[in-house]
Design an enzyme around this catalytic site. Structure first.
Site, PDB file in Angstrom:
ATOM      1  N   ASP A 116      21.733  -0.880 -53.524  1.00 46.71           N
ATOM      2  CA  ASP A 116      20.690  -1.629 -54.210  1.00 46.71           C
ATOM      3  C   ASP A 116      21.325  -2.582 -55.227  1.00 46.71           C
ATOM      4  O   ASP A 116      22.160  -3.401 -54.872  1.00 46.71           O
ATOM      5  CB  ASP A 116      19.704  -0.628 -54.842  1.00 46.71           C
ATOM      6  CG  ASP A 116      18.475  -1.264 -55.453  1.00 46.71           C
ATOM      7  OD1 ASP A 116      17.553  -1.607 -54.707  1.00 46.71           O
ATOM      8  OD2 ASP A 116      18.445  -1.405 -56.688  1.00 46.71           O
ATOM      9  N   HIS A 281      15.091   3.860 -48.365  1.00 47.40           N
ATOM     10  CA  HIS A 281      15.972   2.996 -49.150  1.00 47.40           C
ATOM     11  C   HIS A 281      17.285   3.651 -49.572  1.00 47.40           C
ATOM     12  O   HIS A 281      18.247   2.944 -49.858  1.00 47.40           O
ATOM     13  CB  HIS A 281      15.194   2.550 -50.395  1.00 47.40           C
ATOM     14  CG  HIS A 281      15.923   1.625 -51.298  1.00 47.40           C
ATOM     15  ND1 HIS A 281      16.464   0.423 -50.879  1.00 47.40           N
ATOM     16  CD2 HIS A 281      16.207   1.714 -52.630  1.00 47.40           C
ATOM     17  CE1 HIS A 281      17.021  -0.190 -51.908  1.00 47.40           C
ATOM     18  NE2 HIS A 281      16.898   0.575 -52.973  1.00 47.40           N
TER      19      HIS A 281
END
Length: 308
Positions: A116, A281
């Site tokens: 991320d 994610h």
């Protein structure tokens, strides 16, 4: 000059010691370290801290010297004041922190893994400090400029915080501070697609950090920088990542569903490969065994050596 203060054993990652490393730029980063061998630096994203690596770090430490920093503005690292251009939270400045950390720990080069926001810092690190990286792994991201350029209703709806957090202060800061636990829980539940991937004790540590007003503001500044000065830096820089780049992403996540992830990086890196994993994610939290398998194979192919 840099300095290191020992903070004792990590309560969450067996065999890892906590350190506060003060860099020559005056910023202190909280770092968890464990294992011996070639240096492997893993950098978390939003809204986590270094504990996102808790399921994989002990196994990696069987072969590598594993380095787990908290980004500036996150976790227990310093949260410096920002400015009108958000430059202190630009990926260039955050990458400079990591470059200084690598040197402060006595290493010439490291293998880098970024999830991320950590991957976005890694992208800038690989451009500005290429000589310090043996290889890169970016987790569940496409390039920032690409994602903004391709924004549509689906992306804006799923990644609403990319547009909420960049609003002028103190709007997002005030709203998040009103019920930080709710915001954090909704964010994690929306991103991770595997039930119980974030146990309550880990969530509480994420919340302990996130509910600090200084961190809320730093997070907003991170995203404000991404939508402004980071885009300017990227547009002015045509350098491609020179070291081998592996991309891993969640097939059930927004990035995996909206983009051809490998293709988005082809003009950003000279050597790129990648694979989707059956999760959301955060593969390192949702599918740790599969994540370790793919990462370990990639690292083994690099024939890493200690670089003290």
């Amino acid at each position: 000059m840099s300095s290191i203060v020992e903070r004792g054993e990590s309560p969450f990652i067996a065999g890892f010691q906590l350190q506060d490393v003060t860099l020559p730029n005056g910023v202190t980063l909280r770092v968890a370290m464990g294992g011996q061998g070639a240096p492997l630096l893993l950098l978390h994203g939003h809204p986590q801290n270094h504990l996102t690596w808790r399921k994989v770090a002990p196994r990696l430490a069987e072969k590598y010297r594993v380095i787990l920093p908290d980004l500036r503005g996150y976790g227990d690292s310093d949260k410096p004041a920002s400015d009108e251009r958000h430059r202190p939270y630009s990926k260039r400045v955050m990458a400079d922190d990591i470059s200084l950390l690598i040197s402060a720990l006595g290493y010439d080069k490291v293998a880098f893994v970024g999830h991320d926001r950590g991957g976005r810092v890694g992208h800038r690190l690989a451009r500005d400090h290429a000589d310090q990286l043996n290889c890169c792994v970016f987790i569940d991201i496409a390039p920032t400029a690409t994602m903004y350029a391709l924004t549509d209703k689906a992306f804006a709806t799923r990644y609403f915080w990319w547009f909420f957090l960049i609003q002028p202060a103190p709007l997002p800061e005030t709203l998040i501070a009103n019920n930080t636990a709710f915001f954090l829980r909704k964010h994690l539940d929306g991103q991770l697609k595997t039930p119980d991937a974030t146990p309550e004790a880990i969530f509480n540590d994420y919340l302990r950090c996130y509910q600090q007003p200084e961190m809320i503001h730093a997070v907003c500044e991170d995203y404000r920088a991404a939508a402004t000065v980071d885009l300017e830096d990227d547009a002015a820089d045509s350098r491609r990542i020179a070291c081998p780049l592996l991309l891993l992403w969640g097939a059930k996540g927004t990035v995996g569903e909206l983009y051809d992830v490998v293709d988005t990086w082809r003009d950003k890196a000279q050597q790129v490969s990648g694979e989707a994993l059956p999760c959301g994610h955060s593969p390192q939290e949702e599918r740790p065994e599969m994540f370790l398998d793919r990462l370990s194979a990639f690292l083994a192919a690099q024939r890493l050596t200690e670089s003290l």
